[in-house]
Scaffold this active site. Structure first.
Site, PDB file in Angstrom:
ATOM      1  CB  VAL A  68      -0.979   0.016   1.191  1.00 22.82           C
ATOM      2  CG1 VAL A  68      -1.702   1.332   1.271  1.00 22.82           C
ATOM      3  CG2 VAL A  68      -1.984  -1.114   1.028  1.00 22.82           C
ATOM      4  CB  CYS A  69       3.122   2.855   2.405  1.00 24.31           C
ATOM      5  SG  CYS A  69       2.031   2.835   3.825  1.00 24.31           S
ATOM      6  N   GLY A  70       3.771   2.271  -0.732  1.00 26.88           N
ATOM      7  CA  GLY A  70       4.583   2.648  -1.879  1.00 26.88           C
ATOM      8  C   GLY A  70       3.824   2.451  -3.172  1.00 26.88           C
ATOM      9  CG  ASP A  71      -0.516   1.091  -4.923  1.00 23.64           C
ATOM     10  OD1 ASP A  71      -0.769  -0.109  -4.853  1.00 23.64           O
ATOM     11  OD2 ASP A  71      -0.879   1.820  -5.858  1.00 23.64           O
ATOM     12  CE1 TYR A 124       6.085  -1.126   5.344  1.00 27.39           C
ATOM     13  CE2 TYR A 124       4.193   0.040   4.418  1.00 27.39           C
ATOM     14  CZ  TYR A 124       4.891  -1.138   4.636  1.00 27.39           C
ATOM     15  OH  TYR A 124       4.386  -2.318   4.158  1.00 27.39           O
TER      16      TYR A 124
END
Lengths: 163, 184
Positions: A51-54, B40
């Site tokens: 998700v976060c680096g999507d 993160y």
């Protein structure tokens, strides 16, 4: 990995091959229908990556910026329309995802960004001008989100040229 | 086109507009583009604290907003809360509380944090719903996009994007490396 001529990513200056692909169960998207405005094509290997680096979520968040250039973005992968639909719903994506599904990878191949080994599109970006000419292309490492700065830089340059 | 995709650089230089900890003339400036709801970033939060402690005055740390609202529904409003706290001189107090309470980022929680750090609450509530801070957050985001931020957290060490692991050892080594380079 072998790199043959036909496997090379289409470069700036090339006419962008047209396509007409499903974008969800009952929609289609073609390059022709977007003619007259800049188009960003974002090929990517698969729906549902972390998700976060999507990458697609990032582009969704960047739509306002792209709109300032009147540019449309289309995501392309070999995932089927129902998979795209589920993915788009999950990430609340507001731009079309095209399914390069049948014949599998045909459009990715035409752009020189099909990964034979994995049977998916590579991670690659194209910025196409209003006349359908590729003005910038970029092949990203498969596991690296290429972000939006290259796209925005290309759109800037096109705008300067036009001015 | 002359686009160096391999080492993107900070498109918006650090300025007085930024929230910074540490001296302006520090050998190393570490810029983080972060999202308050991103796990993160939550993991990186103590890492940055540890690096600040190790580096002391030779490090300046700058935080900029990069909320991915699409996947984190509270990220945008949390970022605005930090900016609204900044308007009352308490950016870092709010910043820390947000990262220490990533599970509680609803407006009611933000209101509680504002009280906890002693903000003038009426002003905070009004600021939270005003366009000004939403715009400011958006400006950060746009600058991040131009700089090659491709997810959160993304770090820049002396304006060059750091592509390594966001764990203490590698990030600290990279920061120390930049400090050494500066000395030479």
């Amino acid at each position: 990995m072998t790199s043959t001529q036909e496997n090379d990513i289409l470069a700036a200056g090339t006419r962008a091959p047209d396509f007409d692909l499903p974008a969800g169960p009952d929609q289609r998207v073609s390059l022709r229908s977007l003619r007259g405005r800049p188009v960003i094509l974002a090929f990517y290997p698969a729906d549902f990556s972390p998700v976060c680096g999507d990458q697609m979520a990032l582009y969704n968040e960047s739509l306002e910026e792209f709109a300032e250039y009147d540019a449309h973005i289309v995501g392309v992968s070999v995932d089927g329309p129902w998979c795209h639909l589920a993915y788009a719903k999950d990430r609340k994506l507001k731009f079309p995802l095209a399914s390069d599904f049948e014949p599998k990878g045909e459009v990715s191949r035409a752009y020189g960004v099909y990964d034979e080994k994995w049977g998916t599109s590579k991670r690659a970006l194209f910025v196409i001008d209003a006349e359908g000419i590729i003005r910038w292309s970029y092949l990203s490492p498969i596991d690296e989100n290429p972000g939006a700065h290259g796209i925005l830089g290309a759109l800037d340059e096109m705008k300067e040229h036009a001015a | 086109m002359k686009l160096d995709q391999h080492a993107p650089r900070l498109a918006v230089p650090v300025s007085a507009r930024d929230h910074a900890q540490g001296p302006a003339d520090a050998a190393v400036t570490l810029v983080e583009y972060g999202d308050y709801e991103c796990p993160y970033c939550g993991k990186a939060y103590p890492v940055v604290k540890a690096i600040q402690q190790r580096m002391g005055d030779s490090l300046r740390f700058v935080f900029r907003n990069f909320p991915i609202n699409t996947v984190h529904e509270h990220a945008g409003v949390a970022a605005q809360a930090a900016e609204a706290a900044a308007a009352q001189g308490k950016f870092w107090e709010m910043h820390d509380l947000l990262y220490e309470n990533q599970d509680g980022l609803a407006e009611v929680d933000l209101h509680q944090y504002a009280l906890k750090i002693g903000l003038e609450i009426y002003r905070f509530d009004a600021d939270l719903s005003s366009e000004i801070f939403a715009r400011r957050v958006r400006e950060d985001f746009r600058g991040g996009l131009r700089s090659g931020v491709n997810g959160t957290p993304t770090f820049f060490i002396n304006a060059v994007r750091y592509n390594g692991e966001k764990e203490l050892d590698p990030l600290l080594a990279a920061v120390q490396g930049a400090a050494e380079e500066k000395k030479e």
